[in-house]
Design an enzyme around this catalytic site. Sequence first.
Site, PDB file in Angstrom:
ATOM      1  N   LYS A   1       0.642  -1.310  -0.029  1.00  0.00           N
ATOM      2  CA  LYS A   1      -0.049  -0.006   0.062  1.00  0.00           C
ATOM      3  C   LYS A   1       0.845   1.314   0.134  1.00  0.00           C
ATOM      4  O   LYS A   1       1.919   1.191   0.524  1.00  0.00           O
ATOM      5  CB  LYS A   1      -0.829   0.085   1.161  1.00  0.00           C
ATOM      6  CG  LYS A   1      -1.927  -1.068   1.209  1.00  0.00           C
ATOM      7  CD  LYS A   1      -3.016  -0.799   0.157  1.00  0.00           C
ATOM      8  CE  LYS A   1      -4.006  -2.126  -0.066  1.00  0.00           C
ATOM      9  NZ  LYS A   1      -3.393  -3.171  -0.660  1.00  0.00           N
ATOM     10  N   ASP A   2       0.167   2.374  -0.436  1.00  0.00           N
ATOM     11  CA  ASP A   2       1.089   3.695  -0.552  1.00  0.00           C
ATOM     12  C   ASP A   2       1.406   4.053   0.691  1.00  0.00           C
ATOM     13  O   ASP A   2       0.967   3.747   1.968  1.00  0.00           O
ATOM     14  CB  ASP A   2      -0.114   4.809  -0.833  1.00  0.00           C
ATOM     15  CG  ASP A   2      -0.465   4.504  -2.443  1.00  0.00           C
ATOM     16  OD1 ASP A   2       0.240   5.353  -3.369  1.00  0.00           O
ATOM     17  OD2 ASP A   2      -1.359   3.747  -2.557  1.00  0.00           O
ATOM     18  N   LYS A   3       2.862   4.740   0.711  1.00  0.00           N
ATOM     19  CA  LYS A   3       3.177   5.363   1.867  1.00  0.00           C
ATOM     20  C   LYS A   3       2.734   6.525   2.366  1.00  0.00           C
ATOM     21  O   LYS A   3       2.125   6.857   3.292  1.00  0.00           O
ATOM     22  CB  LYS A   3       4.925   5.320   1.789  1.00  0.00           C
ATOM     23  CG  LYS A   3       5.413   6.225   2.869  1.00  0.00           C
ATOM     24  CD  LYS A   3       6.960   6.486   2.696  1.00  0.00           C
ATOM     25  CE  LYS A   3       7.650   6.960   3.858  1.00  0.00           C
ATOM     26  NZ  LYS A   3       9.051   7.398   3.745  1.00  0.00           N
TER      27      LYS A   3
END
Length: 693
Positions: free
Chosen positions: A331-333
């Site tokens: 998942k995105d940071k």
Amino acid sequence: MLPSFSYLSGHPGFCGTIKNSPSDFVVTELEVAEQALGAAGGESLQETSEAPAEQSSPSLQQPKKRRKEPPCAEGCHRAGPRPSGGDPGWAGGDRSTPPNKNQREADPGLRSGLQEAGVLDSLLGKPTSELLSKFACDLKDAWDLEKNADGSTREFSLGPVLDKKIRADLHSAVRQKFPFLVTVTKDNEMIVKGNADYRELCQLVTEKETSDFFKFLDAKLENSTFSFEPDGNKEHRKVVHHFINKKFGKLVETKSFAVTDVNEQPNMSIMVRFREKSWSRKRSAGGLQEKQDLYTAFTLQKENLETLEAIGFLAAELGVLPSDFSYTGIKDKKAITYQPMVVKKVTPERLKEIESKVEKKGMRIHNIHSACQHLKLGQLKGNHFDIVVRDLKHHSHDSSADLKERISEAMENVETKGFVNYYGPQRFGQGQKVQTDQIGLALLNEKMVKAVKLFFTPEDIDDPVNNAKRYFLQTEDAKGALMMLPEYKVREKMLLRALNRYGVNHEGCTQGWLNIPHSMRIFYIHAYCSKIWNEAASYRLKIYGSKVAEGDLVFSEGNDENVSLSDRVHVVTAPEESANKYSINQVVLPMVGHSIKYPSNKVGEWYHERLSKDDLQMCKFRVSPLQLNIPGCYRPILKNVQNLSYFLEGGEKGIEVEDNHLNESKVSLHISFDLDPSCYATVCLREIMKCDF
């Protein structure tokens, strides 16, 4: 982000900023229905943002071939309770805590050589069994007399053995009685020959230790360990560690422990234990059965953290390995993300104990409950996104039209036409000096030292992590850099421990990469493959546009497991192109690997030229030293967005949005939509806004 890459629709778009704060970009994983989890992992057109650990890439993957016979390890054993699987001390170096005395005692359940001889007589018949014994004795005599002779060139045939169960019994019986032999099967014929690894280990330790070690490997009893005799020579222990990890590192791990020798003097001994993943199955009275592990499921909420970094924090707090965590995608940071996870060997109560600690690191744990199995990459329905775009304004070249109309036009186009299915910037380490695809290319070219140096390239930031990386590149002092790193930097620490033991050379760096989990190793190679796919998609759209061309690849839907993946990927013919039989939404492009077919048009030629540019024209996409296998897969060139909705909101209280008077600086755009696995919201936004991020 992707300045030279294609747009699908011709609308002008608009400008704005995303990810002003993590709360402006919220990602919620859409879970697969509970009853479907047991069937996950079949062929599918869907992808994940990181490929399954034992496969090359996430979509349209080649089905695995099942092992037709039990794995054949070499040797016998001494058994006893082994240290906890989560013990980080096993990663390398010496340890002062002595093993339990029982760890060096023989298992009373071991069959004697006499029993093995009886088994061989019954399986082979006494004449063949006696010939086998004579072959074994002659081979040992040859080894003793001819110090430089290669005993593995001598072979003895046991003849054809058609029954798989009998073959398995023979494999075990031969090597329990003669641990210096190996058995192989060629077209149902069983061949016996000398074990070169056995002979090499005999040069390092006594033959009795060698024999017992190989019997330990072959028996593969759960919770068993093996200890070599006490050895006070650190350099010699290092050589033995190196040999075992090089030859059997996928199966076992080693550690030096403080012991008391026969003279009651303190000394050191090398202990060997099976790696945790070796116990996916165990022997029982009823044959092979699945081992029942303890699993705890939960939902991880994280903010401004990479998925692997978050797992590093959790693993350090729980005292387990990062590989004990399973998840369905990265998942995105720079976002607030919610994703299901499962951790092995941890109770729900233990997980609840660390809730307050992990909150300080930008994480929260929800919905903790027991589970019966781990998660698989790609085992998700997709992701739901809630995004806020701020600072709305026209592009500099487009100031005449009403901004609200521009937004409406963009939303309508992406909803009806979709977007180019590029991999997003987070796949490659957005904003970093060295991107993950560069490390992946070095690994594919087997430039292990270069890959390590790229991995430890620091950013221009003065913090403990980058200071440790900077120090390592300047000094190659792995031990010093290891002490400087925070505990949660799991990958870095795993690499440095191995480099400290083996050195910063080709062999040492190879061992370093082997020291980190398979899923992390292959992540970098997948990043390179993703970069090539992105470039191929742009080239394909530039040459042929949205028209399906002869030589394109299209995917045939179907659930017949007997049809191979390659057979389901069809090459478009000239008559099919003329008849417009397929749409651009059915066109797929290959992720490079050893088992995929390429388009038979200009795009296929482009792939070969592009790989040649990176010196991969002869690449077999198998990195044997790192146990990496990249068969390849296929990814749709276009994707659609689902459940799209949006609204405009004033940035300050009292500001309203009029039909013909939109105050650019005071209004934000709220967008909500769902995407399939491995589709990137930033790429979808790029198509909507005609902006690079």
